[in-house]
Design a protein around this motif. Structure first.
Motif, PDB file in Angstrom:
ATOM      1  N   GLU A 139      44.736  40.930  48.832  1.00  0.00           N
ATOM      2  CA  GLU A 139      43.861  41.653  47.915  1.00  0.00           C
ATOM      3  C   GLU A 139      43.908  40.902  46.586  1.00  0.00           C
ATOM      4  O   GLU A 139      44.939  40.885  45.908  1.00  0.00           O
ATOM      5  N   ILE A 140      42.811  40.260  46.222  1.00  0.00           N
ATOM      6  CA  ILE A 140      42.748  39.548  44.942  1.00  0.00           C
ATOM      7  C   ILE A 140      42.475  40.573  43.846  1.00  0.00           C
ATOM      8  O   ILE A 140      41.511  41.336  43.925  1.00  0.00           O
ATOM      9  N   THR A 200      32.535  38.292  43.146  1.00  0.00           N
ATOM     10  CA  THR A 200      31.906  38.914  44.313  1.00  0.00           C
ATOM     11  C   THR A 200      32.700  38.602  45.578  1.00  0.00           C
ATOM     12  O   THR A 200      32.977  39.487  46.392  1.00  0.00           O
ATOM     13  N   LEU A 201      33.092  37.341  45.737  1.00  0.00           N
ATOM     14  CA  LEU A 201      33.847  36.942  46.924  1.00  0.00           C
ATOM     15  C   LEU A 201      35.270  37.504  46.903  1.00  0.00           C
ATOM     16  O   LEU A 201      35.795  37.923  47.935  1.00  0.00           O
ATOM     17  N   SER A 202      35.902  37.513  45.734  1.00  0.00           N
ATOM     18  CA  SER A 202      37.302  37.932  45.635  1.00  0.00           C
ATOM     19  C   SER A 202      37.478  39.437  45.787  1.00  0.00           C
ATOM     20  O   SER A 202      38.421  39.905  46.432  1.00  0.00           O
ATOM     21  N   PHE A 203      36.569  40.200  45.178  1.00  0.00           N
ATOM     22  CA  PHE A 203      36.717  41.655  45.162  1.00  0.00           C
ATOM     23  C   PHE A 203      35.899  42.344  46.247  1.00  0.00           C
ATOM     24  O   PHE A 203      35.965  43.565  46.397  1.00  0.00           O
ATOM     25  N   ASN A 204      35.100  41.547  46.986  1.00  0.00           N
ATOM     26  CA  ASN A 204      34.242  42.087  48.051  1.00  0.00           C
ATOM     27  C   ASN A 204      33.299  43.164  47.518  1.00  0.00           C
ATOM     28  O   ASN A 204      33.033  44.172  48.166  1.00  0.00           O
ATOM     29  N   VAL A 274      42.355  30.333  38.490  1.00  0.00           N
ATOM     30  CA  VAL A 274      43.632  30.958  38.831  1.00  0.00           C
ATOM     31  C   VAL A 274      43.340  32.331  39.418  1.00  0.00           C
ATOM     32  O   VAL A 274      42.732  33.178  38.753  1.00  0.00           O
ATOM     33  N   VAL A 275      43.744  32.546  40.671  1.00  0.00           N
ATOM     34  CA  VAL A 275      43.555  33.853  41.304  1.00  0.00           C
ATOM     35  C   VAL A 275      44.917  34.458  41.602  1.00  0.00           C
ATOM     36  O   VAL A 275      45.888  33.743  41.857  1.00  0.00           O
ATOM     37  N   PHE A 279      49.911  39.440  48.066  1.00  0.00           N
ATOM     38  CA  PHE A 279      50.976  38.848  48.867  1.00  0.00           C
ATOM     39  C   PHE A 279      51.349  37.448  48.389  1.00  0.00           C
ATOM     40  O   PHE A 279      52.524  37.105  48.287  1.00  0.00           O
ATOM     41  N   LEU A 280      50.339  36.645  48.091  1.00  0.00           N
ATOM     42  CA  LEU A 280      50.587  35.243  47.758  1.00  0.00           C
ATOM     43  C   LEU A 280      50.978  35.044  46.306  1.00  0.00           C
ATOM     44  O   LEU A 280      51.600  34.052  45.945  1.00  0.00           O
ATOM     45  N   GLY A 281      50.629  35.992  45.444  1.00  0.00           N
ATOM     46  CA  GLY A 281      50.884  35.820  44.018  1.00  0.00           C
ATOM     47  C   GLY A 281      49.819  34.950  43.381  1.00  0.00           C
ATOM     48  O   GLY A 281      48.660  34.966  43.787  1.00  0.00           O
ATOM     49  N   GLU A 282      50.209  34.162  42.391  1.00  0.00           N
ATOM     50  CA  GLU A 282      49.253  33.363  41.624  1.00  0.00           C
ATOM     51  C   GLU A 282      49.008  32.012  42.285  1.00  0.00           C
ATOM     52  O   GLU A 282      49.948  31.300  42.632  1.00  0.00           O
TER      53      GLU A 282
END
Length: 401
Positions: A139-140, A200-204, A274-275, A279-282
């Protein structure tokens, strides 16, 4: 695979070179290249397939049309027609995607073809595909980015060489980093369009670029740079979007960035995205945001996706559009400048309004740094001071946090 290319500018030249250099690996045939003036390009590669008539492209039995014209029209009409004719399309056109992305993706799904657009954000930085594929399990929740090489070049020159905005802009234009009319870059519109695609892509969720708060760099003065250095910061044009409980907050604006932040270390024409994922963090993506080879490479990667039958479309563009909060609602720090101030009155107001406030200059103007509960609190204080004519003019620059 047969392709038609619309446009023969810098990016298209890079794409043609890469296709030719990889003939032994991929059988891709350039069937036609649309240009405005055939004579102007008749000395170049593939001159035998040049045309100034779009009908010549559509008469060819092409598998893919690559749109590299830029602008909204006629690019939109050409891609819409290609999709309706069940031709896969590739574009680097962030302006068109920001305006018509939802319609074109929906149309592509209806016709069983795909639209690819990796090169529309960050030039050659491979960021969109990781967002769509590699980071799908995350989840970004935030994006912070330098998305425009022109403005980053200008601000770098102002910081490193103590140039004025006008001097740095002229240097950027002389070197080909800035257009004769630089409005789309320096006013933040270009970065806003790119941020809308990323968000748009990150937050769906479909996010329209004009819904962000947009502020350009054209009012940044040498004094701002001087104060930034005093505070151990640089000034960068940053695109920032965050999502919390389904609500999106976002802006493109000049901000103070601490010298220990990775974003402050990105200078000249380079970009960074920077996203932050749960789970993955930064995760950071850095590279040149424009240029023949970098952007041509990203377009070629999209062509290869179609060549290898990776034909997925992105549903986020056809989701319902969400509203965007334009102001920072959380705690924030800001540099505020007051010109021709009534210093004692303003300092007293600032001390009454904010828990933390530090005066960093009070010669010909007053400059203070405040810690505020929200951007609205800063705006309200500035408005009160201006309404009471305690200064001639006031401005603020938030600090990225």
């Amino acid at each position: 695979m047969k392709i038609g290319i619309l446009g023969y500018g810098t990016v298209a030249s890079g794409l043609v070179d890469i296709i030719d250099n990889n003939k032994d690996k991929r059988d891709i045939s350039i069937e036609g290249i649309l240009v405005r003036d055939v004579k102007k390009h008749e000395h170049r590669k593939h001159a035998d397939v040049l045309t100034d008539n779009i009908e010549d492209i559509f008469k060819k039995d092409v598998d893919v049309i690559v749109e590299l014209l830029g602008g909204l029209h006629p690019s939109y009409e050409y891609l819409k027609r290609a999709i309706e004719n069940k031709i896969n399309v590739v574009t680097a056109n962030k302006d068109m995607l920001a305006e018509f992305g939802g319609e074109l993706v929906s149309l592509a799904k209806e016709n069983g073809v795909c639209i690819k657009f990796e090169a529309s954000v960050g030039g050659g930085i491979p960021v969109l595909k990781p967002l769509i594929e590699s980071l799908e399990g995350n989840e970004i929740d935030s994006i912070s980015a330098i998305l425009n090489g022109t403005t980053n070049f200008i601000l770098s020159k102002m910081y490193d060489e103590n140039l004025s905005y006008d001097e740095a802009l002229k240097q950027a234009q002389d070197l080909g980093f800035a257009e004769a009319n630089p409005e789309a870059d320096v006013m933040g519109y270009d970065a806003g369009r790119k941020l809308s695609i990323l968000s748009t892509l990150s937050f769906n969720k479909r996010i329209y670029w004009k819904d962000f708060y947009l502020e350009g760099i054209n009012k940044i003065e040498p004094k701002d740079i001087e104060y930034a250095k005093q505070l151990g910061c640089k000034i960068k044009l940053v695109g920032r979007s965050k999502i919390n409980n389904g609500k999106v907050n976002g802006y493109v604006r000049p901000v103070l960035v601490g010298n220990d932040d990775i974003i402050s270390k990105i200078d000249n024409e380079f970009n960074i995205i920077v996203v932050n994922g749960d789970f993955l963090g930064e995760v950071s993506f850095v590279g040149k945001g424009a240029g023949k080879d970098a952007t041509g490479s990203a377009v070629y990667a999209d062509v290869l996706d179609i060549y290898d039958n990776r034909l997925n479309n992105v549903d986020a563009f056809i989701k319902e559009k969400v509203s965007v909060d334009k102001v920072v609602s959380s705690e924030c720090k800001a540099l505020i400048r007051f010109k021709k101030p009534q210093k004692d009155k303003i300092i007293q107001i600032i001390k009454d309004k904010f828990k933390e406030a530090k005066v960093i200059a009070q010669d010909d103007e007053l400059a203070v740094v405040v810690d505020a509960p929200s951007e609205c609190a800063i705006n309200d204080s500035i408005k009160f001071i201006e309404d009471n004519n305690y200064c001639e003019d006031a401005s603020k620059i938030l600090k990225l946090s």
